[in-house]
Design a protein around this motif. Structure first.
Motif, PDB file in Angstrom:
ATOM      1  N   ASP A 117      96.773 -52.163  32.512  1.00 28.26           N
ATOM      2  CA  ASP A 117      95.585 -51.358  32.241  1.00 28.26           C
ATOM      3  C   ASP A 117      95.781 -49.914  32.703  1.00 28.26           C
ATOM      4  OD1 ASP A 117      94.256 -53.509  31.143  1.00 28.26           O
ATOM      5  OD2 ASP A 117      93.298 -54.084  33.023  1.00 28.26           O
ATOM      6  N   VAL A 118      96.444 -49.727  33.838  1.00 20.56           N
ATOM      7  CA  VAL A 118      96.709 -48.375  34.334  1.00 20.56           C
ATOM      8  C   VAL A 118      97.631 -47.636  33.375  1.00 20.56           C
ATOM      9  CG1 VAL A 118      97.735 -47.044  36.217  1.00 20.56           C
ATOM     10  CG2 VAL A 118      96.323 -49.035  36.730  1.00 20.56           C
ATOM     11  N   CYS A 119      98.639 -48.342  32.855  1.00 20.99           N
ATOM     12  CA  CYS A 119      99.551 -47.716  31.891  1.00 20.99           C
ATOM     13  C   CYS A 119      98.783 -47.207  30.675  1.00 20.99           C
ATOM     14  CB  CYS A 119     100.622 -48.716  31.446  1.00 20.99           C
ATOM     15  SG  CYS A 119     101.960 -48.935  32.618  1.00 20.99           S
ATOM     16  N   LYS A 120      97.855 -48.013  30.184  1.00 19.80           N
ATOM     17  CA  LYS A 120      97.078 -47.595  29.023  1.00 19.80           C
ATOM     18  C   LYS A 120      96.215 -46.374  29.350  1.00 19.80           C
ATOM     19  CE  LYS A 120      95.195 -51.610  28.066  1.00 19.80           C
ATOM     20  NZ  LYS A 120      94.398 -52.655  27.353  1.00 19.80           N
ATOM     21  N   ALA A 121      95.647 -46.359  30.554  1.00 24.12           N
ATOM     22  CA  ALA A 121      94.819 -45.221  30.951  1.00 24.12           C
ATOM     23  C   ALA A 121      95.654 -43.949  31.064  1.00 24.12           C
ATOM     24  CB  ALA A 121      94.120 -45.529  32.275  1.00 24.12           C
ATOM     25  N   ASP A 129     100.536 -58.042  40.516  1.00 28.81           N
ATOM     26  CA  ASP A 129      99.563 -57.038  40.067  1.00 28.81           C
ATOM     27  C   ASP A 129      99.838 -56.552  38.653  1.00 28.81           C
ATOM     28  OD1 ASP A 129      99.720 -55.759  43.394  1.00 28.81           O
ATOM     29  OD2 ASP A 129      98.150 -56.998  42.525  1.00 28.81           O
ATOM     30  N   HIS A 130     100.486 -57.445  37.920  1.00 23.93           N
ATOM     31  CA  HIS A 130     100.957 -57.092  36.596  1.00 23.93           C
ATOM     32  C   HIS A 130      99.873 -56.656  35.631  1.00 23.93           C
ATOM     33  CE1 HIS A 130     104.484 -58.192  33.903  1.00 23.93           C
ATOM     34  NE2 HIS A 130     104.717 -57.139  34.600  1.00 23.93           N
ATOM     35  N   LEU A 131      98.790 -57.449  35.546  1.00 26.88           N
ATOM     36  CA  LEU A 131      97.748 -57.177  34.565  1.00 26.88           C
ATOM     37  C   LEU A 131      97.032 -55.864  34.856  1.00 26.88           C
ATOM     38  CD1 LEU A 131      96.271 -60.766  34.104  1.00 26.88           C
ATOM     39  CD2 LEU A 131      97.904 -59.555  32.659  1.00 26.88           C
ATOM     40  N   VAL A 132      96.787 -55.582  36.128  1.00 24.41           N
ATOM     41  CA  VAL A 132      96.168 -54.309  36.495  1.00 24.41           C
ATOM     42  C   VAL A 132      97.088 -53.158  36.113  1.00 24.41           C
ATOM     43  CG1 VAL A 132      95.282 -52.914  38.390  1.00 24.41           C
ATOM     44  CG2 VAL A 132      94.870 -55.370  38.361  1.00 24.41           C
ATOM     45  N   GLY A 147      97.663 -38.657  28.240  1.00 24.82           N
ATOM     46  CA  GLY A 147      98.833 -37.867  27.882  1.00 24.82           C
ATOM     47  C   GLY A 147      99.979 -37.982  28.854  1.00 24.82           C
ATOM     48  N   VAL A 148      99.908 -38.905  29.819  1.00 20.76           N
ATOM     49  CA  VAL A 148     100.976 -39.090  30.800  1.00 20.76           C
ATOM     50  C   VAL A 148     101.832 -40.278  30.378  1.00 20.76           C
ATOM     51  CG1 VAL A 148     101.510 -39.630  33.207  1.00 20.76           C
ATOM     52  CG2 VAL A 148      99.596 -38.135  32.664  1.00 20.76           C
ATOM     53  N   ARG A 149     103.131 -40.084  30.344  1.00 17.86           N
ATOM     54  CA  ARG A 149     104.047 -41.151  29.957  1.00 17.86           C
ATOM     55  C   ARG A 149     104.375 -42.006  31.181  1.00 17.86           C
ATOM     56  NH1 ARG A 149     108.690 -39.329  29.165  1.00 17.86           N
ATOM     57  NH2 ARG A 149     108.393 -37.139  29.634  1.00 17.86           N
ATOM     58  N   PRO A 150     103.876 -43.251  31.251  1.00 15.63           N
ATOM     59  CA  PRO A 150     104.169 -44.099  32.409  1.00 15.63           C
ATOM     60  C   PRO A 150     105.502 -44.827  32.250  1.00 15.63           C
ATOM     61  CG  PRO A 150     102.650 -45.224  30.958  1.00 15.63           C
ATOM     62  CD  PRO A 150     102.922 -43.883  30.326  1.00 15.63           C
ATOM     63  N   ASP A 173     104.944 -56.047  28.909  1.00 11.12           N
ATOM     64  CA  ASP A 173     105.959 -55.306  29.651  1.00 11.12           C
ATOM     65  C   ASP A 173     106.923 -54.552  28.745  1.00 11.12           C
ATOM     66  OD1 ASP A 173     104.869 -56.307  31.913  1.00 11.12           O
ATOM     67  OD2 ASP A 173     106.422 -57.806  32.300  1.00 11.12           O
ATOM     68  N   LEU A 174     107.081 -55.003  27.517  1.00  9.70           N
ATOM     69  CA  LEU A 174     108.054 -54.367  26.627  1.00  9.70           C
ATOM     70  C   LEU A 174     107.548 -53.057  26.051  1.00  9.70           C
ATOM     71  CD1 LEU A 174     109.442 -57.486  24.713  1.00  9.70           C
ATOM     72  CD2 LEU A 174     110.509 -56.228  26.592  1.00  9.70           C
ATOM     73  N   ALA A 175     106.223 -52.870  26.023  1.00 14.60           N
ATOM     74  CA  ALA A 175     105.662 -51.645  25.440  1.00 14.60           C
ATOM     75  C   ALA A 175     106.137 -50.377  26.155  1.00 14.60           C
ATOM     76  CB  ALA A 175     104.140 -51.726  25.424  1.00 14.60           C
ATOM     77  N   PRO A 176     106.137 -50.323  27.508  1.00  7.94           N
ATOM     78  CA  PRO A 176     106.618 -49.106  28.165  1.00  7.94           C
ATOM     79  C   PRO A 176     108.095 -48.802  27.891  1.00  7.94           C
ATOM     80  CG  PRO A 176     105.314 -50.423  29.689  1.00  7.94           C
ATOM     81  CD  PRO A 176     105.551 -51.262  28.484  1.00  7.94           C
ATOM     82  N   HIS A 177     108.853 -49.792  27.447  1.00  6.04           N
ATOM     83  CA  HIS A 177     110.257 -49.570  27.103  1.00  6.04           C
ATOM     84  C   HIS A 177     110.420 -49.091  25.661  1.00  6.04           C
ATOM     85  CE1 HIS A 177     112.047 -51.325  30.762  1.00  6.04           C
ATOM     86  NE2 HIS A 177     111.042 -52.184  30.731  1.00  6.04           N
TER      87      HIS A 177
END
Length: 488
Positions: free
Chosen positions: A370-374, A364-367, A379-382, A212-216
């Motif tokens: 994976d969506v964030c990585k995709a 639905d955290h784990l899914v 090139g989309v910043r989630p 969860d900390l990666a998107p921050h």
């Protein structure tokens, strides 16, 4: 070819012993039993190469041939006995191995390449190589006040248990030596967070928080893995904390493991103390199931640990030193990010796509990860927001984050249909009050597969894209998102 694929090695294990200990064949039978156990663990007969000098006698001299075989072995196993201590030959083997590899190459992870077996009750301080602070495997029995002891009988249950344990440790070290060396650690940044050691019940929570900390924009420092002797643990933690901005603890009603050699302190407690010593800010999350009230009783048997947590909570402290929170786990990543301080937005890259708010329930955290990585790979910043409570909670935070995004995706996996609709309604309201901001609104249908109705999210005024990834998240699954944002 040895089990360890190193061109400088020809043997996996060198067995060093005194001639007198094999007078009745004890060493020879020990060798065979150990070899069989290692073959079973490795899955192939004879793959793990063991060398022992079968011609050793009282007149044997330590020569260049033996020295080369010592230096071409991955591990050195010393059968420590009274005879071993008095043998110049054995001392020559031991010194040759140690001097050849040097202190820097004598460790594999947290284990030594020198394995010591005690055939007699020899004090640890009199064993060879004591200053490497490794223990020994005891293969002797002592009755009453016998200060010497005798080697275990080869066919005894005690011997079988001991050789089984020894073979597993030896195999684990050899297997670790087969693996490629880890990449060098990334240079520390001012937004690196250290997640302290946790008890078994919080290991999954720690992994989720790290994700969860990666998107921050936060980096999680390398874990300091126990078991680890006290001195090495303290040194490794100090070195890692030197590049960290914040230390985060996840405490439950049970303690984590005590430090090797110190039953009075756990790894988590010592990491908290070391962070205080280095004057690093700390965020201490305590599970809501932990009873910390003055009269609260606990069903946990770990009464000492509960007392430690109560003392932490009641102690007078500066909030900059450490802060205790008891929020739902879904809010923890945002609190950590706020404690570190929001990073300035990175400069836009040429052709960089606008940000998308990915709204997900905690289940639905784990899914979502994976969506964030995709999205990132496209090139989309989630921007990930997760919650545990009802759909009407955290409305202000949701609206604030949504105003900064160009698209909204609500993840529909294990969350209820009611929850998804409520979140979509919030997004649609914002599209009315802030026209021109959001350009895309969609629902991502994720596993499990049953009971989902795509038509349930249609709206007469707003186009809502429904994207089905229940059969897998392939590279083209998010194409409509990119197209709606104007990226494609």
């Amino acid at each position: 070819m040895p089990f360890v694929p190193d061109p400088d090695l020809k043997w996996d294990l060198f067995v060093s012993y005194a001639h007198v200990d094999n007078a009745e064949g004890w060493v020879e039978r020990f060798h065979k039993k150990l070899a069989v156990k290692l073959d079973m663990l490795g899955g192939r007969a004879g793959e793990i190469q063991i060398w022992r000098d079968p011609k050793l006698d009282e007149a044997t001299l330590f020569d260049a041939v033996i020295k080369s075989r010592v230096q071409q072995s991955a591990l050195f196993l010393a059968l420590c006995s009274h005879g071993y201590r008095r043998s110049e030959y054995c001392r020559g083997e031991f010194d040759a191995f140690r001097q050849h590899f040097g202190d820097a190459r004598l460790r594999v992870g947290d284990r030594s390449r020198i394995v010591r077996v005690r055939l007699h009750n020899i004090p640890y301080e009199e064993l060879p190589g004591t200053d490497d602070r490794t223990g020994a495997f005891d293969f002797f029995s002592a009755v009453g006040d016998d200060p010497i002891g005798t080697p275990l009988e080869i066919d005894s249950p005690a011997f079988r248990d001991k050789v089984d344990h020894l073979s597993k440790i030896v195999y684990r070290i050899l297997d670790d030596m087969r693996k490629p060396p880890p990449p060098p650690p990334a240079p520390p940044s001012t937004r690196t967070v250290f997640l302290a050691e946790v008890c078994d019940t919080q290991r999954k929570a720690r992994e989720r928080l790290a994700s969860d900390l990666a998107p921050h924009g936060l980096t999680v420092a390398a874990r300091i893995p126990p078991p680890f002797p006290a001195a090495e643990h303290a040194s490794a933690v100090r070195s890692t904390l030197a590049g960290c901005k914040l230390v985060v603890h996840l405490f439950d009603a049970w303690s984590d493991n005590p430090i090797q050699g110190r039953d009075d302190t756990t790894y988590g407690q010592e990491q908290l103390r070391l962070a205080q010593e280095l004057k690093l800010p700390q965020l201490i999350w305590i599970s809501q199931r932990v009873p910390l009230g003055p009269t609260a009783s606990s069903e946990s048997a770990d009464a000492g640990w509960i007392a430690f947590l109560k003392q932490l909570e009641s102690a007078k402290r500066d909030e900059d030193q450490y802060r205790i929170v008891r929020c739902p786990p879904s809010e923890l990543a945002s609190l950590v990010a706020a404690r570190v301080g929001e990073a300035p937005p990175p400069p836009p890259l040429p052709g960089e796509a606008p940000a998308v708010l990915l709204d997900t329930h905690e289940r639905d955290h784990l899914v979502a990860f994976d969506v964030c990585k995709a999205l990132l790979s496209s090139g989309v910043r989630p921007d990930l927001i997760a919650q545990q409570e009802g759909p009407g909670q955290n409305t202000a935070l949701f609206a604030e984050r949504l105003r900064q995004a160009r698209g909204l995706i609500v993840l529909f996996g294990r969350a209820s249909e009611e929850w998804v609709r409520a979140r979509l309604d919030e997004g649609r309201k914002l599209m009315v009050t802030s026209p021109g901001g959001l350009r895309f609104c969609g629902v991502l249908m994720a596993p499990p597969n049953e009971g989902k109705n795509q038509a349930a999210f249609e709206h007469p005024l707003f186009k809502t894209h429904v994207i089905d990834i229940r059969q897998g998240l392939n590279p083209d699954a998010l194409g409509s998102v990119l197209q709606g944002l104007g990226v494609r």
